[in-house]
Design a protein around this motif. Structure first.
Motif, PDB file in Angstrom:
ATOM      1  N   GLY A 176       0.796  -1.214   0.000  1.00  0.00           N
ATOM      2  CA  GLY A 176       0.000   0.000   0.000  1.00  0.00           C
ATOM      3  C   GLY A 176       0.831   1.266   0.000  1.00  0.00           C
ATOM      4  N   GLY A 177       2.151   1.143  -0.085  1.00  0.00           N
ATOM      5  CA  GLY A 177       3.040   2.300  -0.034  1.00  0.00           C
ATOM      6  C   GLY A 177       3.286   2.900  -1.410  1.00  0.00           C
ATOM      7  N   ASN A 178       4.303   3.743  -1.472  1.00  0.00           N
ATOM      8  CA  ASN A 178       4.661   4.428  -2.712  1.00  0.00           C
ATOM      9  C   ASN A 178       5.869   3.762  -3.359  1.00  0.00           C
ATOM     10  N   VAL A 179       5.744   3.445  -4.642  1.00  0.00           N
ATOM     11  CA  VAL A 179       6.830   2.849  -5.413  1.00  0.00           C
ATOM     12  C   VAL A 179       7.174   3.782  -6.574  1.00  0.00           C
ATOM     13  N   ASP A 260       8.527   4.758  -0.525  1.00  0.00           N
ATOM     14  CA  ASP A 260       8.955   3.660   0.344  1.00  0.00           C
ATOM     15  C   ASP A 260       9.905   2.718  -0.384  1.00  0.00           C
ATOM     16  N   ASP A 261       9.700   2.567  -1.693  1.00  0.00           N
ATOM     17  CA  ASP A 261      10.509   1.656  -2.495  1.00  0.00           C
ATOM     18  C   ASP A 261      10.813   2.312  -3.827  1.00  0.00           C
ATOM     19  N   VAL A 262      12.100   2.334  -4.182  1.00  0.00           N
ATOM     20  CA  VAL A 262      12.531   2.944  -5.444  1.00  0.00           C
ATOM     21  C   VAL A 262      13.409   1.947  -6.193  1.00  0.00           C
ATOM     22  N   PHE A 263      13.048   1.700  -7.456  1.00  0.00           N
ATOM     23  CA  PHE A 263      13.835   0.816  -8.308  1.00  0.00           C
ATOM     24  C   PHE A 263      14.586   1.664  -9.331  1.00  0.00           C
ATOM     25  N   ALA A 277      17.346  10.809  -3.222  1.00  0.00           N
ATOM     26  CA  ALA A 277      16.730  12.051  -2.759  1.00  0.00           C
ATOM     27  C   ALA A 277      15.232  11.933  -2.534  1.00  0.00           C
ATOM     28  N   ILE A 278      14.578  10.948  -3.145  1.00  0.00           N
ATOM     29  CA  ILE A 278      13.113  10.848  -3.015  1.00  0.00           C
ATOM     30  C   ILE A 278      12.685   9.776  -2.016  1.00  0.00           C
ATOM     31  N   LEU A 279      13.631   9.129  -1.362  1.00  0.00           N
ATOM     32  CA  LEU A 279      13.270   8.088  -0.399  1.00  0.00           C
ATOM     33  C   LEU A 279      12.522   8.662   0.789  1.00  0.00           C
ATOM     34  N   ALA A 280      11.476   7.956   1.197  1.00  0.00           N
ATOM     35  CA  ALA A 280      10.764   8.291   2.424  1.00  0.00           C
ATOM     36  C   ALA A 280      11.562   7.780   3.623  1.00  0.00           C
ATOM     37  N   LYS A 281      11.122   8.099   4.811  1.00  0.00           N
ATOM     38  CA  LYS A 281      11.721   7.511   6.013  1.00  0.00           C
ATOM     39  C   LYS A 281      11.588   5.999   5.919  1.00  0.00           C
ATOM     40  N   ASP A 282      12.666   5.287   6.206  1.00  0.00           N
ATOM     41  CA  ASP A 282      12.706   3.833   6.104  1.00  0.00           C
ATOM     42  C   ASP A 282      12.562   3.374   4.655  1.00  0.00           C
ATOM     43  N   GLY A 283      12.888   4.260   3.704  1.00  0.00           N
ATOM     44  CA  GLY A 283      12.771   3.911   2.299  1.00  0.00           C
ATOM     45  C   GLY A 283      13.898   3.000   1.841  1.00  0.00           C
ATOM     46  N   CYS A 284      13.577   2.146   0.851  1.00  0.00           N
ATOM     47  CA  CYS A 284      14.541   1.175   0.339  1.00  0.00           C
ATOM     48  C   CYS A 284      14.807   1.462  -1.144  1.00  0.00           C
ATOM     49  N   SER A 309      16.721   6.263   8.383  1.00  0.00           N
ATOM     50  CA  SER A 309      16.741   4.805   8.197  1.00  0.00           C
ATOM     51  C   SER A 309      16.611   4.393   6.732  1.00  0.00           C
ATOM     52  N   THR A 310      17.082   5.237   5.802  1.00  0.00           N
ATOM     53  CA  THR A 310      17.054   4.835   4.398  1.00  0.00           C
ATOM     54  C   THR A 310      18.140   3.793   4.150  1.00  0.00           C
ATOM     55  N   HIS A 311      17.928   2.961   3.164  1.00  0.00           N
ATOM     56  CA  HIS A 311      18.867   1.870   2.940  1.00  0.00           C
ATOM     57  C   HIS A 311      18.849   1.411   1.483  1.00  0.00           C
ATOM     58  N   ILE A 312      19.846   0.614   1.122  1.00  0.00           N
ATOM     59  CA  ILE A 312      20.051   0.186  -0.260  1.00  0.00           C
ATOM     60  C   ILE A 312      20.112  -1.329  -0.326  1.00  0.00           C
ATOM     61  N   VAL A 313      19.575  -1.860  -1.408  1.00  0.00           N
ATOM     62  CA  VAL A 313      19.730  -3.284  -1.692  1.00  0.00           C
ATOM     63  C   VAL A 313      20.033  -3.419  -3.182  1.00  0.00           C
ATOM     64  N   GLY A 314      20.792  -4.417  -3.531  1.00  0.00           N
ATOM     65  CA  GLY A 314      21.064  -4.701  -4.935  1.00  0.00           C
ATOM     66  C   GLY A 314      20.705  -6.142  -5.235  1.00  0.00           C
TER      67      GLY A 314
END
Length: 423
Positions: A176-179, A260-263, A277-284, A309-314
């Motif tokens: 239900g979040g923003n992608v 919340d989630d950015v690809f 720059a567009i990540l929300a709090k706790d955004g991935c 609490s922003t973070h990165i995954v690959g």
């Protein structure tokens, strides 16, 4: 059993050869390949030759079969696997075996298994690791797309978010979040839209960006905002080319919350920094696109890492469960990754296509291995059809299916295209 295959001997040394396969052992399976889709990873393998981490150092003496996105039918089963598989079963394959800690993979490391071939021998470890996957669908080309689709499925599953007051991570996108899908209308971006709209964990808002208006318009035709709304998702297509500050517009579209989630679907430094720059709090932030440069880097806001609490995954590929999910969703008609395919060809077109892939526009190049056919863009079928009745008919069929490659077109091609069988 003779096979005809594209074999790699060294850097950009690809040869179409006909040779005898060894008789299968009790622990092996003989299979017929019908389709294989060409991947940028194939280009990298050809470009690097023995320098590639998956290519054997002695490839010049023991060439490997190229291709890892394939689908076909089982021909003969060794007795060890007779209770699990039978002749006529359709299959796809998970190439990332991780066998005994090695990087060996079909399409990169083996002499007798790769997708750019007419027949292959599937070694025991593929079955041992549950990487030979039955496919119950009708279209072979969809089975070939299971591997790239699994990369998208894995990307969604790899996203994670924190749990306030604990150290437990919640896996998957924020329901239900923003992608945001940046540079999101290439072949893999289209797949990411399709999966995000039809999976069991949907966002509330999906913003897809690019700088090519024609590609954005095509994406909107394939995945209309009205259809997304029926799935409970607000879908927005945004051309960022002429925006003074894309970050401001993207934040505005998010209602000020951020994403919340950015690809990130292209290995471009400004795009990575825009995503941050567009990540929300706790955004991935998921850096999906694989760069060629080993020193690729971008700036990251560590203030937000600490306080927001922003973070990165690959992610680089999907696992076997991701492939199974891909196959099941395609079999049920929940997703249709046909939008990824922009060209078709035969086995004879593979070497040049692989070597020149970065300079060939469009998305996936789908090869039918028992056919000799020049690489042809789907949008060119009508023009080519003025001289070739095969393509004239294919143009008619594709037009009935919204310009997409489809089961009817595949059946017509397999029934009517000149076959090039082994002698």
């Amino acid at each position: 059993m003779k096979t005809r295959a594209v074999r790699l001997y060294g850097k950009n040394d690809l040869r179409i050869e006909e040779f005898e396969l060894p008789a299968i052992k009790d622990s092996e399976i003989l299979a017929k390949i019908v389709t294989n889709s060409v991947c940028m990873s194939d280009h990298k393998a050809a470009e690097q030759g023995a320098d590639h981490k998956r290519i054997p150092s002695n490839v010049a003496e023991n060439p490997i079969m190229l291709g890892h996105e394939f689908c076909g039918e089982i021909v003969e089963v060794g007795k060890k696997w007779a209770d699990s598989f039978k002749s006529g079963d359709r299959f796809s394959i998970q190439p990332a075996l991780n066998y005994k800690g090695t990087l060996d993979a079909p399409g990169y490391s083996y002499q007798y298994i790769g997708g750019d071939a007419t027949y292959i021998v599937i070694p025991n470890e593929v079955m041992e690791l549950d990487c030979l996957l039955k496919y119950e669908g009708d279209a072979f080309f969809l089975g070939s797309l299971a591997e790239p689709v699994s990369c998208i499925v894995g990307t969604y599953h790899a996203m994670y978010h924190t749990t306030g007051g604990s150290y437990v991570h919640k896996m998957g996108i924020a329901e239900g979040g923003n992608v945001a899908i940046l540079a999101g209308v290439g072949p893999m971006g289209l797949g990411a839209i399709d999966y995000g709209l039809h999976c069991d964990r949907k966002p509330g808002l999906m913003v897809v960006t690019d700088i090519d208006e024609a590609r954005l318009s095509r994406a909107a035709e394939l995945y209309p905002i009205e259809e997304a709304a029926k799935q409970g998702v607000t879908l927005v297509y945004l051309n960022t080319k002429d925006l003074d500050d894309p970050v401001v517009k993207l934040k505005e579209l998010s209602g000020g919350h951020g994403y919340d989630d950015v690809f990130v679907m292209a290995p471009v430094r400004p795009l990575v920094e825009q995503a941050d720059a567009i990540l929300a709090k706790d955004g991935c932030l998921n850096f999906f696109a694989g760069p060629n440069r080993t020193d690729f880097s971008a700036m990251l806001n560590f203030y937000n890492v600490h306080y927001g609490s922003t973070h990165i995954v690959g992610t680089s590929g999907g696992n076997t469960d991701d492939m199974k999910e891909s196959l099941q969703m395609m079999e049920k008609g929940l997703i249709n990754p046909a939008a990824m395919i922009t060209h078709i060809g035969g086995l004879d077109a593979v070497p040049e296509t692989v070597i020149k892939l970065p300079s060939i526009p469009g998305g996936k190049k789908l090869m039918y291995t028992h056919i000799d056919l020049p690489l042809t863009a789907i949008v060119d079928f009508e023009e080519v059809g003025k001289k070739d009745p095969l393509f004239a008919k294919l143009a008619e069929i594709v037009a009935r299916h919204g310009g997409l490659w489809n089961l009817e077109a595949e059946k017509y091609l397999l029934e009517n295209a000149p076959k090039r069988e082994t002698n």
